[in-house]
Motif scaffolding. Structure first.
Motif, PDB file in Angstrom:
ATOM      1  N   SER A  16       0.822  -1.213   0.000  1.00 15.63           N
ATOM      2  CA  SER A  16       0.000   0.000   0.000  1.00 15.63           C
ATOM      3  C   SER A  16       0.857   1.266   0.000  1.00 15.63           C
ATOM      4  O   SER A  16       0.432   2.304  -0.487  1.00 15.63           O
ATOM      5  N   GLU A  17       2.079   1.163   0.530  1.00 15.78           N
ATOM      6  CA  GLU A  17       2.997   2.304   0.553  1.00 15.78           C
ATOM      7  C   GLU A  17       3.926   2.315  -0.659  1.00 15.78           C
ATOM      8  O   GLU A  17       4.802   3.169  -0.760  1.00 15.78           O
ATOM      9  N   GLY A  18       3.732   1.338  -1.561  1.00 17.42           N
ATOM     10  CA  GLY A  18       4.532   1.302  -2.780  1.00 17.42           C
ATOM     11  C   GLY A  18       5.950   0.800  -2.595  1.00 17.42           C
ATOM     12  O   GLY A  18       6.815   1.060  -3.431  1.00 17.42           O
ATOM     13  N   LEU A  19       6.213   0.087  -1.514  1.00 13.46           N
ATOM     14  CA  LEU A  19       7.552  -0.438  -1.272  1.00 13.46           C
ATOM     15  C   LEU A  19       7.793  -1.700  -2.086  1.00 13.46           C
ATOM     16  O   LEU A  19       6.883  -2.499  -2.309  1.00 13.46           O
ATOM     17  N   GLN A  20       9.019  -1.879  -2.508  1.00 14.87           N
ATOM     18  CA  GLN A  20       9.421  -3.076  -3.217  1.00 14.87           C
ATOM     19  C   GLN A  20       9.543  -4.201  -2.200  1.00 14.87           C
ATOM     20  O   GLN A  20      10.098  -4.018  -1.111  1.00 14.87           O
ATOM     21  N   LEU A  21       9.024  -5.381  -2.518  1.00 10.39           N
ATOM     22  CA  LEU A  21       9.068  -6.494  -1.575  1.00 10.39           C
ATOM     23  C   LEU A  21      10.365  -7.292  -1.678  1.00 10.39           C
ATOM     24  O   LEU A  21      10.885  -7.772  -0.680  1.00 10.39           O
ATOM     25  N   THR A  22      10.868  -7.462  -2.886  1.00  5.51           N
ATOM     26  CA  THR A  22      12.084  -8.253  -3.094  1.00  5.51           C
ATOM     27  C   THR A  22      13.092  -7.424  -3.875  1.00  5.51           C
ATOM     28  O   THR A  22      12.803  -6.334  -4.345  1.00  5.51           O
ATOM     29  N   GLY A  23      14.281  -7.969  -4.015  1.00  6.54           N
ATOM     30  CA  GLY A  23      15.328  -7.295  -4.781  1.00  6.54           C
ATOM     31  C   GLY A  23      16.158  -6.356  -3.925  1.00  6.54           C
ATOM     32  O   GLY A  23      15.962  -6.235  -2.708  1.00  6.54           O
TER      33      GLY A  23
END
Length: 51
Positions: A16-23
């Motif tokens: 919801s905050e637009g954060l990348q989950l992986t990488g």
């Protein structure tokens, strides 16, 4: 609360905050690094590999 609920809540908030989950620089990487440091598994000589 089931074991999966805290993880699901964290993933939902990250999305919801637009954060990348992986990488590189993603949530998973940040959580892993944080967990290693809190558990004292990263010694000073290993700190360059944990970044």
């Amino acid at each position: 609360m089931s074991d999966d609920q805290p993880v699901a809540m964290l993933v939902e908030r990250a999305r919801s905050e637009g954060l990348q989950l992986t990488g590189q620089g993603g949530l998973l990487q940040q959580l892993t690094k944080s967990r290693l440091w809190r558990r004292n598994l990263a010694s000073p000589r290993l700190s360059s590999t944990v970044r």
